[in-house]
Design a protein around this motif. Structure first.
Motif, PDB file in Angstrom:
ATOM      1  N   ASP A  22       4.113  60.003  -2.688  1.00  0.00           N
ATOM      2  CA  ASP A  22       4.972  60.249  -1.526  1.00  0.00           C
ATOM      3  C   ASP A  22       5.862  61.464  -1.799  1.00  0.00           C
ATOM      4  O   ASP A  22       6.666  61.447  -2.730  1.00  0.00           O
ATOM      5  CB  ASP A  22       5.822  59.004  -1.280  1.00  0.00           C
ATOM      6  CG  ASP A  22       6.692  59.072  -0.042  1.00  0.00           C
ATOM      7  OD1 ASP A  22       6.897  60.181   0.493  1.00  0.00           O
ATOM      8  OD2 ASP A  22       7.170  58.009   0.377  1.00  0.00           O
TER       9      ASP A  22
ATOM     10  N   ILE B  20       9.938  61.202  -2.154  1.00  0.00           N
ATOM     11  CA  ILE B  20      10.653  60.564  -3.265  1.00  0.00           C
ATOM     12  C   ILE B  20      11.516  61.624  -3.956  1.00  0.00           C
ATOM     13  O   ILE B  20      11.015  62.693  -4.314  1.00  0.00           O
ATOM     14  CB  ILE B  20       9.678  59.946  -4.291  1.00  0.00           C
ATOM     15  CG1 ILE B  20       8.820  58.871  -3.632  1.00  0.00           C
ATOM     16  CG2 ILE B  20      10.441  59.358  -5.482  1.00  0.00           C
ATOM     17  CD1 ILE B  20       7.726  58.321  -4.529  1.00  0.00           C
ATOM     18  N   PRO B  21      12.802  61.340  -4.159  1.00  0.00           N
ATOM     19  CA  PRO B  21      13.646  62.299  -4.881  1.00  0.00           C
ATOM     20  C   PRO B  21      13.055  62.595  -6.264  1.00  0.00           C
ATOM     21  O   PRO B  21      12.521  61.703  -6.934  1.00  0.00           O
ATOM     22  CB  PRO B  21      14.998  61.578  -4.998  1.00  0.00           C
ATOM     23  CG  PRO B  21      14.983  60.575  -3.880  1.00  0.00           C
ATOM     24  CD  PRO B  21      13.546  60.158  -3.730  1.00  0.00           C
TER      25      PRO B  21
ATOM     26  N   ARG C  13      13.804  60.278  -9.265  1.00  0.00           N
ATOM     27  CA  ARG C  13      13.166  58.956  -9.157  1.00  0.00           C
ATOM     28  C   ARG C  13      11.656  59.075  -9.367  1.00  0.00           C
ATOM     29  O   ARG C  13      11.049  58.239 -10.022  1.00  0.00           O
ATOM     30  CB  ARG C  13      13.483  58.325  -7.800  1.00  0.00           C
ATOM     31  CG  ARG C  13      12.873  56.943  -7.617  1.00  0.00           C
ATOM     32  CD  ARG C  13      13.388  55.941  -8.619  1.00  0.00           C
ATOM     33  NE  ARG C  13      12.896  54.595  -8.302  1.00  0.00           N
ATOM     34  CZ  ARG C  13      12.777  53.628  -9.183  1.00  0.00           C
ATOM     35  NH1 ARG C  13      13.152  53.817 -10.434  1.00  0.00           N
ATOM     36  NH2 ARG C  13      12.309  52.458  -8.825  1.00  0.00           N
TER      37      ARG C  13
ATOM     38  N   TRP D 235       2.127  55.831   2.700  1.00  0.00           N
ATOM     39  CA  TRP D 235       3.488  56.298   2.968  1.00  0.00           C
ATOM     40  C   TRP D 235       3.598  56.976   4.317  1.00  0.00           C
ATOM     41  O   TRP D 235       4.645  56.936   4.946  1.00  0.00           O
ATOM     42  CB  TRP D 235       4.007  57.184   1.842  1.00  0.00           C
ATOM     43  CG  TRP D 235       3.105  58.278   1.355  1.00  0.00           C
ATOM     44  CD1 TRP D 235       2.296  58.234   0.256  1.00  0.00           C
ATOM     45  CD2 TRP D 235       2.925  59.582   1.910  1.00  0.00           C
ATOM     46  NE1 TRP D 235       1.620  59.422   0.101  1.00  0.00           N
ATOM     47  CE2 TRP D 235       1.999  60.268   1.106  1.00  0.00           C
ATOM     48  CE3 TRP D 235       3.461  60.242   3.009  1.00  0.00           C
ATOM     49  CZ2 TRP D 235       1.587  61.569   1.370  1.00  0.00           C
ATOM     50  CZ3 TRP D 235       3.063  61.550   3.277  1.00  0.00           C
ATOM     51  CH2 TRP D 235       2.131  62.182   2.452  1.00  0.00           C
TER      52      TRP D 235
ATOM     53  N   ASP E  23      10.935  56.059   7.474  1.00  0.00           N
ATOM     54  CA  ASP E  23      11.728  56.624   6.384  1.00  0.00           C
ATOM     55  C   ASP E  23      12.446  55.523   5.606  1.00  0.00           C
ATOM     56  O   ASP E  23      12.517  55.567   4.372  1.00  0.00           O
ATOM     57  CB  ASP E  23      12.739  57.641   6.918  1.00  0.00           C
ATOM     58  CG  ASP E  23      12.079  58.910   7.423  1.00  0.00           C
ATOM     59  OD1 ASP E  23      10.880  59.134   7.130  1.00  0.00           O
ATOM     60  OD2 ASP E  23      12.770  59.695   8.107  1.00  0.00           O
ATOM     61  N   ALA E  24      12.973  54.510   6.321  1.00  0.00           N
ATOM     62  CA  ALA E  24      13.684  53.413   5.659  1.00  0.00           C
ATOM     63  C   ALA E  24      12.738  52.593   4.784  1.00  0.00           C
ATOM     64  O   ALA E  24      13.093  52.205   3.664  1.00  0.00           O
ATOM     65  CB  ALA E  24      14.354  52.514   6.695  1.00  0.00           C
TER      66      ALA E  24
ATOM     67  N   ARG F 225       9.988  53.662   3.384  1.00  0.00           N
ATOM     68  CA  ARG F 225       9.611  54.495   2.242  1.00  0.00           C
ATOM     69  C   ARG F 225      10.712  54.460   1.176  1.00  0.00           C
ATOM     70  O   ARG F 225      10.433  54.267  -0.005  1.00  0.00           O
ATOM     71  CB  ARG F 225       9.345  55.933   2.694  1.00  0.00           C
ATOM     72  CG  ARG F 225       8.076  56.047   3.522  1.00  0.00           C
ATOM     73  CD  ARG F 225       7.968  57.361   4.224  1.00  0.00           C
ATOM     74  NE  ARG F 225       7.537  58.422   3.305  1.00  0.00           N
ATOM     75  CZ  ARG F 225       7.400  59.679   3.682  1.00  0.00           C
ATOM     76  NH1 ARG F 225       7.655  60.064   4.914  1.00  0.00           N
ATOM     77  NH2 ARG F 225       7.003  60.586   2.807  1.00  0.00           N
ATOM     78  N   GLU F 226      11.955  54.618   1.611  1.00  0.00           N
ATOM     79  CA  GLU F 226      13.063  54.610   0.649  1.00  0.00           C
ATOM     80  C   GLU F 226      13.194  53.244  -0.028  1.00  0.00           C
ATOM     81  O   GLU F 226      13.428  53.169  -1.240  1.00  0.00           O
ATOM     82  CB  GLU F 226      14.372  54.993   1.324  1.00  0.00           C
ATOM     83  CG  GLU F 226      15.503  55.106   0.330  1.00  0.00           C
ATOM     84  CD  GLU F 226      16.775  55.683   0.909  1.00  0.00           C
ATOM     85  OE1 GLU F 226      17.778  55.696   0.161  1.00  0.00           O
ATOM     86  OE2 GLU F 226      16.796  56.118   2.068  1.00  0.00           O
ATOM     87  N   GLU F 227      13.015  52.181   0.730  1.00  0.00           N
ATOM     88  CA  GLU F 227      13.072  50.837   0.143  1.00  0.00           C
ATOM     89  C   GLU F 227      11.978  50.672  -0.914  1.00  0.00           C
ATOM     90  O   GLU F 227      12.212  50.103  -1.982  1.00  0.00           O
ATOM     91  CB  GLU F 227      12.897  49.793   1.246  1.00  0.00           C
ATOM     92  CG  GLU F 227      12.989  48.367   0.761  1.00  0.00           C
ATOM     93  CD  GLU F 227      12.860  47.361   1.889  1.00  0.00           C
ATOM     94  OE1 GLU F 227      12.466  46.220   1.582  1.00  0.00           O
ATOM     95  OE2 GLU F 227      13.134  47.691   3.047  1.00  0.00           O
TER      96      GLU F 227
ATOM     97  N   TRP G 289      10.410  53.030  -2.840  1.00  0.00           N
ATOM     98  CA  TRP G 289      10.606  53.758  -4.092  1.00  0.00           C
ATOM     99  C   TRP G 289      11.901  53.376  -4.803  1.00  0.00           C
ATOM    100  O   TRP G 289      12.049  53.625  -5.993  1.00  0.00           O
ATOM    101  CB  TRP G 289      10.486  55.264  -3.913  1.00  0.00           C
ATOM    102  CG  TRP G 289      11.633  55.989  -3.267  1.00  0.00           C
ATOM    103  CD1 TRP G 289      12.921  56.063  -3.714  1.00  0.00           C
ATOM    104  CD2 TRP G 289      11.600  56.774  -2.079  1.00  0.00           C
ATOM    105  NE1 TRP G 289      13.679  56.831  -2.879  1.00  0.00           N
ATOM    106  CE2 TRP G 289      12.884  57.292  -1.856  1.00  0.00           C
ATOM    107  CE3 TRP G 289      10.594  57.103  -1.181  1.00  0.00           C
ATOM    108  CZ2 TRP G 289      13.201  58.104  -0.781  1.00  0.00           C
ATOM    109  CZ3 TRP G 289      10.909  57.909  -0.099  1.00  0.00           C
ATOM    110  CH2 TRP G 289      12.200  58.393   0.091  1.00  0.00           C
ATOM    111  N   SER G 290      12.825  52.737  -4.082  1.00  0.00           N
ATOM    112  CA  SER G 290      14.088  52.325  -4.696  1.00  0.00           C
ATOM    113  C   SER G 290      14.003  50.958  -5.368  1.00  0.00           C
ATOM    114  O   SER G 290      14.870  50.617  -6.176  1.00  0.00           O
ATOM    115  CB  SER G 290      15.199  52.290  -3.643  1.00  0.00           C
ATOM    116  OG  SER G 290      15.429  53.576  -3.135  1.00  0.00           O
TER     117      SER G 290
END
Length: 105
Positions: free
Chosen positions: A24, A27-28, A31, A76, A81-82, A84-86, A88-89
Motif C-alpha cells: 500500500d 503507508i507512512p 511504518r 488496499w 482511507d480509514a 487502510r490506516e486501521e 497498517w496501524s
C-alpha cells in the motif's frame, strides 16, 4: 537497487514475469519500514522452524505482516482511507517477542 516494474494501475509489481500485489503506497515510510523488518524476521523464522510444530506460528506471522502491508487480504485500493490506516496501524506479532507486537496493538 531499482524499483520493480508495476502494472499500469499500480496495484501490482511484476517480478520475473509474475504479478505480486504491491505494498500500500499510503503507508507512512517509517511504518512501512517497520512492517517490512517484521515480515523479513518472520520469513527467517519460517526457515528456522521448517518441519516443526512452530512453523505454523511463523507462517501466521508472515500472513499478519503481509496483510498489514496491504499485500494480502482485502486489496488496499478497495478500502477506505480509514480502513487502510486501521490495517497498517494494527499491532503485528514480532518473532521472539513473547507475544509482543509491532505498532499500536
Amino acid at each position: 537497487m531499482t524499483d520493480p516494474e508495476r502494472t499500469p494501475d499500480g496495484h501490482y509489481v511484476v517480478i520475473d514475469g509474475r504479478r505480486w500485489r504491491a505494498t500500500d503506497p499510503a503507508i507512512p515510510e517509517e511504518r512501512r519500514a517497520e512492517l517490512t523488518r517484521v515480515l523479513m524476521a518472520w520469513r527467517r523464522e519460517v526457515g528456522r522452524t521448517k518441519g516443526t510444530d512452530e512453523e505454523g506460528a511463523a507462517r501466521a506471522g508472515v500472513q499478519a505482516a503481509k496483510v498489514a502491508l496491504g499485500e494480502r487480504g482485502t486489496p488496499w485500493w478497495e478500502q477506505s482511507d480509514a480502513e487502510r490506516e486501521e490495517r497498517w496501524s494494527a499491532g503485528v506479532p514480532v518473532p521472539g517477542a513473547g507475544g509482543g507486537t509491532s505498532g499500536a496493538g
